[in-house]
Write a protein that holds these residues in place. Sequence first.
Motif, PDB file in Angstrom:
ATOM      1  N   UNK A   1      10.129 -11.233  14.603  1.00 58.69           N
ATOM      2  CA  UNK A   1      10.617 -10.143  13.763  1.00 58.69           C
ATOM      3  C   UNK A   1       9.464  -9.259  13.304  1.00 58.69           C
ATOM      4  N   UNK A   2       8.339  -9.876  12.944  1.00 55.38           N
ATOM      5  CA  UNK A   2       7.166  -9.084  12.577  1.00 55.38           C
ATOM      6  C   UNK A   2       6.748  -8.174  13.733  1.00 55.38           C
TER       7      UNK A   2
ATOM      8  N   UNK B   1      11.754   0.879   6.498  1.00 58.37           N
ATOM      9  CA  UNK B   1      11.890  -0.126   7.545  1.00 58.37           C
ATOM     10  C   UNK B   1      12.760  -1.264   7.032  1.00 58.37           C
ATOM     11  N   UNK B   2      13.861  -1.536   7.719  1.00 63.70           N
ATOM     12  CA  UNK B   2      14.719  -2.676   7.403  1.00 63.70           C
ATOM     13  C   UNK B   2      14.544  -3.757   8.468  1.00 63.70           C
TER      14      UNK B   2
ATOM     15  N   UNK C   1      17.263 -14.260   5.976  1.00 63.29           N
ATOM     16  CA  UNK C   1      17.208 -13.205   4.973  1.00 63.29           C
ATOM     17  C   UNK C   1      16.881 -11.837   5.546  1.00 63.29           C
ATOM     18  N   UNK C   2      17.139 -10.815   4.723  1.00 65.89           N
ATOM     19  CA  UNK C   2      16.895  -9.426   5.092  1.00 65.89           C
ATOM     20  C   UNK C   2      15.993  -8.774   4.061  1.00 65.89           C
TER      21      UNK C   2
ATOM     22  N   UNK D   1       5.425  -0.130   0.416  1.00 64.57           N
ATOM     23  CA  UNK D   1       4.629  -0.922  -0.539  1.00 64.57           C
ATOM     24  C   UNK D   1       4.939  -2.412  -0.432  1.00 64.57           C
ATOM     25  N   UNK D   2       5.364  -2.838   0.748  1.00 64.29           N
ATOM     26  CA  UNK D   2       5.664  -4.261   0.947  1.00 64.29           C
ATOM     27  C   UNK D   2       7.157  -4.520   1.047  1.00 64.29           C
ATOM     28  N   UNK D   3       7.492  -5.692   1.526  1.00 62.64           N
ATOM     29  CA  UNK D   3       8.887  -6.053   1.767  1.00 62.64           C
ATOM     30  C   UNK D   3       9.578  -6.524   0.494  1.00 62.64           C
TER      31      UNK D   3
END
Length: 275
Positions: free
Chosen positions: A8-9, A127-128, A135-136, A142-144
Motif C-alpha cells: 500500500x505504501x 491522498x486516500x 484501516x483507511x 501533514x501525515x496520515x
Amino acid sequence: MTDYVRLLDDIAEAAREAGEAILTVVSRGFEVEAKGDSSPVTEADRAAELVILAALARAAPGVPVIAEEEVAAGRIPAHGDIFFLVDPLDGTKEFVRGGDDYTVNIGLIENGTPKLGAVFAPATKRLHGGLVSGGAWVDQGSGREPIATRRRGAKLTAVASKSHLNQATVDYLQSAAGGCDYVAIGSSLKFCIVAEGGADIYPRASPTSEWDTAAGHAVLLAAGGLVDGPDGSSLRYGKRAFLNRGFVATSGWKPPRLDRFLEPFAGGGELPHGV
C-alpha cells in the motif's frame, strides 16, 4: 503476497508520482483526443499510466496490471485471482474543464474483491489509502489521519456524480433514501467522501469500468463501508469486459437492490453476451 502494508505504501507513492506527471502536462498545456468509445483522453492519462506501470513492476513483479489506456490499446494481460486495476486519470471530463476533482486510482484485487487501494487527487494533494481489515486513512500533506464511515442517521446525504446523474439514480435515491441532501463531485472521490464520513450513500445506475471503482471501493471497505452490485450481492471484479452494470456504495448499511431501477444495458459486465 503478504506484505500488504508495504505494498500500500508503494502504490500510494506511485499514485503521487503519477499525479506529478499529470501536473507537469497541465503546466505546459495539452490537447484532448477521443477514444473509440468517444470518451476523452489526453497526454496526461498516458504519462500517468506509464509511471504507474513502471512502479508496479518494481513493487509487485509478476502481478498483472489491467490499466485503462493499455486496455484501450488492446493490451490486456492474462490474469488469475490477483491483479491490479489502474485508472491513471479518473474524471477526465472534469480535468479537461479545469476542475480539481480528478484522481489517480490504483487498486489490488484478490479473488474478485478489492484488497487495498490508493486514490490521489493531484490538484489538491489529498491522498486516500485503504487496506481491507487494516484501516483507511487520508494524507493532506501533514501525515496520515485515520478515517472511518459514519453511523447512518435519520436524514441521509447522498454523493452524486457531476457527469452521470441520470433519472434511474434519482428514482433509486428517492426510493432508498427519500428526501436526502446531495454532494456533487467527480471521479472516485465519491467513494472517499463516504469513507471519510461525509455522506451515507453513493449509487451509480449506469455502467462503469472496473478500474474506475476498484481503488475507491478498497478505501471505502477499509473505512467500514460496503459496495453492492445491482442484485444486492457484493460488487465483484474480473467480470467480462471489466464492466460494472451499476452499484450502490454505503457507509456500512445494507441498501435496497438497484437492479429494478437500471436502464437497459447493451452488454458487458454481468450480462452473458458481453461486448
